[in-house]
Design a protein around this motif. Sequence first.
Motif, PDB file in Angstrom:
ATOM      1  N   ILE A  38      55.683 -41.738 -12.280  1.00 19.89           N
ATOM      2  CA  ILE A  38      54.642 -41.337 -11.716  1.00 19.89           C
ATOM      3  C   ILE A  38      53.965 -40.282 -12.607  1.00 19.89           C
ATOM      4  N   ASN A  39      52.939 -40.525 -12.913  1.00 20.75           N
ATOM      5  CA  ASN A  39      52.113 -39.655 -13.765  1.00 20.75           C
ATOM      6  C   ASN A  39      51.390 -38.706 -12.815  1.00 20.75           C
ATOM      7  N   SER A  40      51.439 -37.191 -12.918  1.00 22.19           N
ATOM      8  CA  SER A  40      50.450 -36.850 -11.997  1.00 22.19           C
ATOM      9  C   SER A  40      50.242 -35.251 -12.669  1.00 22.19           C
ATOM     10  N   VAL A  41      49.238 -34.663 -12.203  1.00 27.00           N
ATOM     11  CA  VAL A  41      48.860 -33.033 -12.329  1.00 27.00           C
ATOM     12  C   VAL A  41      49.096 -32.338 -10.752  1.00 27.00           C
ATOM     13  N   VAL A  42      49.705 -31.336 -10.851  1.00 25.15           N
ATOM     14  CA  VAL A  42      49.745 -30.515  -9.576  1.00 25.15           C
ATOM     15  C   VAL A  42      49.553 -29.081 -10.065  1.00 25.15           C
ATOM     16  N   LEU A  43      48.113 -28.702  -9.508  1.00 25.41           N
ATOM     17  CA  LEU A  43      47.765 -27.325  -9.766  1.00 25.41           C
ATOM     18  C   LEU A  43      47.445 -26.445  -8.731  1.00 25.41           C
ATOM     19  N   LEU A  44      47.790 -25.466  -8.907  1.00 18.82           N
ATOM     20  CA  LEU A  44      48.098 -24.229  -7.651  1.00 18.82           C
ATOM     21  C   LEU A  44      46.943 -23.233  -8.154  1.00 18.82           C
ATOM     22  N   THR A  45      46.129 -22.791  -7.079  1.00 18.48           N
ATOM     23  CA  THR A  45      44.919 -21.872  -7.272  1.00 18.48           C
ATOM     24  C   THR A  45      44.745 -21.103  -6.171  1.00 18.48           C
ATOM     25  N   ASP A  46      44.214 -19.810  -6.198  1.00 16.37           N
ATOM     26  CA  ASP A  46      43.944 -19.096  -5.132  1.00 16.37           C
ATOM     27  C   ASP A  46      42.570 -18.752  -5.087  1.00 16.37           C
ATOM     28  N   GLY A  47      41.502 -19.607  -5.759  1.00 18.05           N
ATOM     29  CA  GLY A  47      40.246 -19.304  -5.636  1.00 18.05           C
ATOM     30  C   GLY A  47      39.193 -20.357  -5.933  1.00 18.05           C
ATOM     31  N   GLN A  48      38.013 -20.003  -6.127  1.00 19.24           N
ATOM     32  CA  GLN A  48      36.929 -21.258  -6.479  1.00 19.24           C
ATOM     33  C   GLN A  48      36.833 -21.017  -8.115  1.00 19.24           C
ATOM     34  N   ASN A  49      36.000 -22.090  -8.353  1.00 19.62           N
ATOM     35  CA  ASN A  49      35.515 -22.064  -9.684  1.00 19.62           C
ATOM     36  C   ASN A  49      34.580 -20.947 -10.063  1.00 19.62           C
ATOM     37  N   ASP A  50      34.656 -20.259 -11.016  1.00 19.97           N
ATOM     38  CA  ASP A  50      33.662 -19.355 -11.270  1.00 19.97           C
ATOM     39  C   ASP A  50      33.389 -19.142 -12.806  1.00 19.97           C
ATOM     40  N   ASP A  51      33.623 -20.253 -13.586  1.00 20.94           N
ATOM     41  CA  ASP A  51      33.292 -20.191 -14.969  1.00 20.94           C
ATOM     42  C   ASP A  51      31.765 -20.597 -14.910  1.00 20.94           C
ATOM     43  N   THR A  52      30.894 -19.962 -15.068  1.00 22.44           N
ATOM     44  CA  THR A  52      29.515 -20.307 -15.206  1.00 22.44           C
ATOM     45  C   THR A  52      29.151 -20.949 -16.668  1.00 22.44           C
ATOM     46  N   GLN A  53      30.034 -20.989 -17.638  1.00 24.03           N
ATOM     47  CA  GLN A  53      29.929 -21.572 -18.948  1.00 24.03           C
ATOM     48  C   GLN A  53      30.621 -23.013 -19.035  1.00 24.03           C
ATOM     49  N   GLY A  54      31.350 -23.361 -18.097  1.00 28.91           N
ATOM     50  CA  GLY A  54      31.791 -24.871 -18.108  1.00 28.91           C
ATOM     51  C   GLY A  54      31.107 -25.743 -17.232  1.00 28.91           C
ATOM     52  N   LEU A  55      31.936 -26.791 -16.772  1.00 34.83           N
ATOM     53  CA  LEU A  55      31.555 -27.786 -16.008  1.00 34.83           C
ATOM     54  C   LEU A  55      31.067 -27.405 -14.630  1.00 34.83           C
ATOM     55  N   ASN A  56      30.142 -27.816 -14.048  1.00 34.13           N
ATOM     56  CA  ASN A  56      30.079 -27.702 -12.515  1.00 34.13           C
ATOM     57  C   ASN A  56      30.666 -28.710 -11.732  1.00 34.13           C
ATOM     58  N   LEU A  57      30.507 -28.814 -10.582  1.00 36.05           N
ATOM     59  CA  LEU A  57      31.357 -29.679  -9.614  1.00 36.05           C
ATOM     60  C   LEU A  57      30.998 -31.243  -9.851  1.00 36.05           C
ATOM     61  N   ASP A  58      29.675 -31.317  -9.958  1.00 33.65           N
ATOM     62  CA  ASP A  58      29.029 -32.636 -10.236  1.00 33.65           C
ATOM     63  C   ASP A  58      29.355 -33.446 -11.181  1.00 33.65           C
ATOM     64  N   GLN A  59      29.470 -32.447 -12.465  1.00 35.11           N
ATOM     65  CA  GLN A  59      29.882 -33.010 -13.936  1.00 35.11           C
ATOM     66  C   GLN A  59      31.226 -33.149 -13.921  1.00 35.11           C
TER      67      GLN A  59
END
Length: 568
Positions: free
Chosen positions: A479-500
């Motif tokens: 079973i191949n998977s990614v498990v990601l833990l975060t405490d916030g929202q995306n705030d990298d203005t130089q990278g992808l946005n949600l739609d992208q």
Amino acid sequence: MSGSNGAPTRRSTRHPQRSPRTLKVLAGAVPVVLVGAGLALVAVNGGVKATLDASAATCADPTHVSVSTTREFLPVLRKVASGVEEAAGDRAGCPAFEVTASAPAAAVSQVTGGGSDAPDVWVPDSSVWVQRANAQLGGDSLPQPVTVAQSPLVVAVPQARAAHYAGAGVPSWAQLLGGSVPARMSDPGASTAGLIALTTVRSALGSSPEVQQEVGGAMIKLSRTAAKSTDDLFTAAASQGAGAPGFPASEQQVLRYDAGHPEALLVPVVPTPGTGRLDYPFVTVGQPKPAVAKAVLALRNALTSESGQRAVRAAGFRTADGQGGPTPTPGVTNPAVKLLPEPSLKDVDAALQTWSAVSTEMRMLAVIDVSGSMTEQFGGLTRMAVAQGATDTALRFFPPRSQVGLWVFSTDKDGPGKDWKQLVPLGQLDQTVGGVNQRAALLQANAGISSYIGGNTGLYDTILAAYERVKQNWDPNRINSVVLLTDGQNDDTQGLNLDQLMAKLRAEADPTKPVPVITIGMGPGVDASVLDQISRATGGKSYLAQKPDDIRKVFVEALLQRSCRPNC
């Protein structure tokens, strides 16, 4: 009973050679042999006696009835069916029962397939199998079955250990699962005893998240030592003697084993707070012709009659109403039995799904947020400390053949424009690379993860990179998977946005190579709806941790649910 190739063994209970019958004829008749008619006339004491040969002695125009059951119940059905045949005599249309022993899962396919191999009567070792067949048949469900026998689920333990329990108290299901009492089990996909054990544990221990977490962790360990069948566990017990671990089996199976192994007796123990049972439902299959239906009814009535229930008891089963118990082997006492509620098909499916999840090896990339906000408090600890504790726990109980890697992420973490940094590449936990064990390398990296704290949350670029990395060497046996833990929202203005990000995930999705992204949000700054949207797009699931203990729980739950990805 199965042949050496595992195929079902079929045998009619009607014996092909009856005792010769005699017919008196007129005295003084001339001896003559009528072989073609199957009748031999011989002179006897001045007269003539007619003797039916084997072909003439058999039932004229018999009504053939096929019966499918389990290997354990086969002798009972053959004995009772033979009695029905004897009572019917050799008149035209008398029943001729053909008894078959098949594995329950195979019998379900026969019953629901509608082919010529479907039996007229089916007696599996659990009503669970009848529920399974009815779910497949839909509107053409089988008629209400009649229970003809039962045998409680017990834990078979060496006699010496059972003597210890008599003084220290019977162990609980939690002790058996937790490892404080040595235990193994059979594969629930192939063994009814294993299947009922799983549902019994869920019923006995409850369904709280904390309990299910412990059950799940224990099942991970048990799945790595599971036997293909209960017979294999009995074979191992015979060779290991007093050192053999306990294992779930039916009371009747233990009794049958003990009869042939007086030197290595096993004692049936019922863990607290209670147990399940194997019941034996008598089911009529399809719409039999009147003659067959009559024979089927005769067999059912014979099984539920007083003499039929004596045959049930003699074979080591309890009666249809659960009264009494089999005669135990000298030195062994039948346990007191408290039955827990019968499992539903939903309970069974949930148990099998859990087992399938923990039995399938994993390939997981753990991705931990190290943005500056991870230093904030979360239930008396920093968010980073909570995340580290959960990751440490997970890494320690993951099975040895699991493949796990570890990344951290925040803006520009590994140079300008690269928000993620690999600490330990994906690798099998029990392997050593460059003189360093993979599990040890992961634990060490996790312990020092706080040194990477800083920057903002570069969420979207990291998710895409992790997804692509796991997909790159996708393993069909895991079973191949990614498990990601975060405490916030995306705030990298130089990278992808949600739609992208969503567009790229949809474009790269391959149904034949699923990579579910399981997201875990912690703290008030998380945008739960965004995490849920991302996880759903990949066939994963999103979790929200409201308190520190939730983090550890969701790590385990994510592992237990991975077998249903990407269609949860």
